[in-house]
Design a protein around this motif. Structure first.
Motif, PDB file in Angstrom:
ATOM      1  N   HIS A 107       0.490  -1.201   0.000  1.00  0.00           N
ATOM      2  CA  HIS A 107       0.087   0.242   0.103  1.00  0.00           C
ATOM      3  C   HIS A 107       1.060   0.902   0.162  1.00  0.00           C
ATOM      4  O   HIS A 107       1.045   2.559  -0.703  1.00  0.00           O
ATOM      5  CB  HIS A 107      -0.925  -0.001   0.787  1.00  0.00           C
ATOM      6  CG  HIS A 107      -1.990   0.954   0.851  1.00  0.00           C
ATOM      7  ND1 HIS A 107      -3.227   0.981   2.119  1.00  0.00           N
ATOM      8  CD2 HIS A 107      -2.733   2.103   0.387  1.00  0.00           C
ATOM      9  CE1 HIS A 107      -3.248   2.150   1.430  1.00  0.00           C
ATOM     10  NE2 HIS A 107      -3.387   2.850   0.328  1.00  0.00           N
ATOM     11  N   PHE A 110       1.961   1.611  -3.101  1.00  0.00           N
ATOM     12  CA  PHE A 110       1.205   2.720  -4.024  1.00  0.00           C
ATOM     13  C   PHE A 110       1.117   4.021  -4.458  1.00  0.00           C
ATOM     14  O   PHE A 110       0.094   4.386  -4.888  1.00  0.00           O
ATOM     15  CB  PHE A 110       0.109   1.868  -4.149  1.00  0.00           C
ATOM     16  CG  PHE A 110      -0.353   0.517  -5.013  1.00  0.00           C
ATOM     17  CD1 PHE A 110      -0.164   0.467  -6.480  1.00  0.00           C
ATOM     18  CD2 PHE A 110      -0.325  -1.076  -4.676  1.00  0.00           C
ATOM     19  CE1 PHE A 110      -0.390   0.064  -7.646  1.00  0.00           C
ATOM     20  CE2 PHE A 110      -0.335  -1.734  -5.744  1.00  0.00           C
ATOM     21  CZ  PHE A 110      -0.122  -1.445  -7.045  1.00  0.00           C
ATOM     22  N   HIS A 120      -3.238   4.312  -7.985  1.00  0.00           N
ATOM     23  CA  HIS A 120      -4.613   3.306  -6.819  1.00  0.00           C
ATOM     24  C   HIS A 120      -5.490   4.808  -7.232  1.00  0.00           C
ATOM     25  O   HIS A 120      -5.993   4.594  -5.517  1.00  0.00           O
ATOM     26  CB  HIS A 120      -3.276   3.781  -5.506  1.00  0.00           C
ATOM     27  CG  HIS A 120      -3.733   3.048  -4.215  1.00  0.00           C
ATOM     28  ND1 HIS A 120      -4.200   2.314  -3.877  1.00  0.00           N
ATOM     29  CD2 HIS A 120      -3.764   4.146  -3.211  1.00  0.00           C
ATOM     30  CE1 HIS A 120      -5.213   1.941  -2.345  1.00  0.00           C
ATOM     31  NE2 HIS A 120      -3.997   3.626  -2.323  1.00  0.00           N
ATOM     32  N   HIS A 123      -8.878   4.309  -6.563  1.00  0.00           N
ATOM     33  CA  HIS A 123     -10.049   4.375  -4.706  1.00  0.00           C
ATOM     34  C   HIS A 123     -10.309   5.114  -4.263  1.00  0.00           C
ATOM     35  O   HIS A 123     -10.634   5.720  -3.451  1.00  0.00           O
ATOM     36  CB  HIS A 123      -8.831   3.076  -4.365  1.00  0.00           C
ATOM     37  CG  HIS A 123      -9.589   3.141  -2.691  1.00  0.00           C
ATOM     38  ND1 HIS A 123     -10.347   2.224  -2.789  1.00  0.00           N
ATOM     39  CD2 HIS A 123      -8.434   2.963  -1.585  1.00  0.00           C
ATOM     40  CE1 HIS A 123     -10.589   2.257  -1.171  1.00  0.00           C
ATOM     41  NE2 HIS A 123      -9.185   2.812  -0.652  1.00  0.00           N
ATOM     42  N   PHE A 137     -10.863  -0.574  -6.604  1.00  0.00           N
ATOM     43  CA  PHE A 137      -9.517  -0.430  -7.116  1.00  0.00           C
ATOM     44  C   PHE A 137      -9.212  -0.732  -8.519  1.00  0.00           C
ATOM     45  O   PHE A 137      -9.898  -1.672  -9.362  1.00  0.00           O
ATOM     46  CB  PHE A 137      -8.813  -1.577  -6.385  1.00  0.00           C
ATOM     47  CG  PHE A 137      -8.735  -1.783  -5.309  1.00  0.00           C
ATOM     48  CD1 PHE A 137      -7.937  -0.312  -4.159  1.00  0.00           C
ATOM     49  CD2 PHE A 137      -9.755  -1.877  -3.874  1.00  0.00           C
ATOM     50  CE1 PHE A 137      -8.144  -0.298  -2.727  1.00  0.00           C
ATOM     51  CE2 PHE A 137      -9.253  -2.132  -2.801  1.00  0.00           C
ATOM     52  CZ  PHE A 137      -8.507  -1.041  -1.917  1.00  0.00           C
ATOM     53  N   GLU A 141      -4.402  -2.258 -10.896  1.00  0.00           N
ATOM     54  CA  GLU A 141      -3.583  -2.335  -9.678  1.00  0.00           C
ATOM     55  C   GLU A 141      -4.070  -3.703  -9.226  1.00  0.00           C
ATOM     56  O   GLU A 141      -3.605  -4.642  -8.412  1.00  0.00           O
ATOM     57  CB  GLU A 141      -4.698  -1.342  -8.719  1.00  0.00           C
ATOM     58  CG  GLU A 141      -4.250  -1.185  -7.011  1.00  0.00           C
ATOM     59  CD  GLU A 141      -4.496   0.221  -6.743  1.00  0.00           C
ATOM     60  OE1 GLU A 141      -4.168  -0.323  -5.297  1.00  0.00           O
ATOM     61  OE2 GLU A 141      -5.491   0.479  -6.366  1.00  0.00           O
TER      62      GLU A 141
END
Length: 303
Positions: A107, A110, A120, A123, A137, A141
């Motif tokens: 995470h 990203f 990302h 999102h 998402f 990704e």
């Protein structure tokens, strides 16, 4: 027993997903944390349509997914836990912890790499924050994430049951910590020591990049605290903060066709290492646990 559980993987995952999603939807109606300004029909239909597309592409692209690879690794002796003798329970527990920190680091990656942030940020571009945000998402990704997850599983060789449990729990906690639900402050304060709560993760969806680049955990909250990415509260409070990112602020941007092309639209600004603006967490304000006390949750719902 293990073979029975693994043989029921699709049913277990689907049942857990639908059950938690339904529970969060009902909770959001009964006790919302923030007022809803955009009709559910717009956001929910497009967010859920996206997860259907993601799932279909994933199944068509990969001949084997994480649980299946864990079974293969066990059969062929691949990975750390298939070469080191440890009790089964310890292998399951440690595997789940290592998988969780791997997802945390993914995470962060990203957010830190501009090309990955372009994917990302879709999102983060949701203009409201509820359980379906946890499903939103970009397909590319999802594919990159699966490659990363498969590499981790191959290297660790975790018990297949651990991978299945981790994926079910991660999916459930992602729905929970994105939910627009109200928890008593005392409950949230203690709960966020063992699991990422909605108030903790909502900070991560702030339009302020200094808050966007914090609170990366989806399941366990410990990595943010240990690695210095924890921000306790948004500077403007949970009812006063603005959700999303600066680049995509129209309702039209919530439609699936616009979501899918977001990676090629505009600059990749706002990522963690962006030197063009202030991206560091606003620690003095954010760590003030009293910052939200003056913001009384607004529970009004709009149809």
């Amino acid at each position: 027993m293990t073979e029975t559980i693994l043989g029921s993987e699709p049913a277990i995952r689907l049942t857990a997903f639908l059950g938690v999603l339904a529970a969060m939807a009902l909770w959001e109606i009964a006790a919302p944390r923030r007022r809803r300004d955009i009709p559910r029909v717009i956001r929910w239909t497009n967010n859920i349509a996206l997860v259907v597309i993601d799932t279909a592409i994933l199944r068509l692209t990969f001949p084997i997914l994480a649980v299946g690879l864990a079974v293969t690794a066990e059969d062929r002796g691949w990975g750390l836990f298939n070469t080191v003798e440890v009790p089964f329970w310890a292998g399951v527990l440690v595997s789940m912890l290592l998988l969780d920190i791997a997802i945390y680091l993914q995470h962060v990656m990203f957010h830190a790499i501009p090309a990955l942030w372009r994917l990302h940020r879709m999102h983060h571009a949701d203009l409201e924050f509820d359980a379906t945000t946890g499903l939103r998402f970009h397909p590319i990704e999802i594919l990159i994430s699966m490659v990363f997850k498969l590499a981790v599983v191959a290297a660790l060789g975790p018990p297949a049951v651990a991978v299945l449990l981790f994926e079910v729990i991660l999916n459930a906690t992602a729905l929970f910590n994105h939910a627009n639900i109200s928890l008593p402050p005392s409950v949230d304060r203690w709960l966020r020591w063992i699991i990422v709560t909605p108030d903790m993760h909502r900070v991560h969806h702030s339009v302020d990049p200094r808050e966007t680049n914090s609170n990366y955990g989806f399941n366990l909250p410990w990595w943010d605290r240990l690695l210095g990415t924890y921000v306790a509260q948004p500077a403007k409070g949970h009812t006063g903060m603005e959700i999303g990112i600066e680049q995509f602020r129209t309702t039209r941007d919530l439609w699936i066709d616009r979501m899918l092309v977001q990676p090629i639209r505009g600059p990749a600004s706002g990522y963690a290492l962006d030197m063009s603006g202030n991206s560091e967490p606003q620690s003095e304000q954010a760590l003030d646990s009293q910052s939200d006390k003056t913001n009384i949750p607004d529970t009004e719902e709009k149809d």
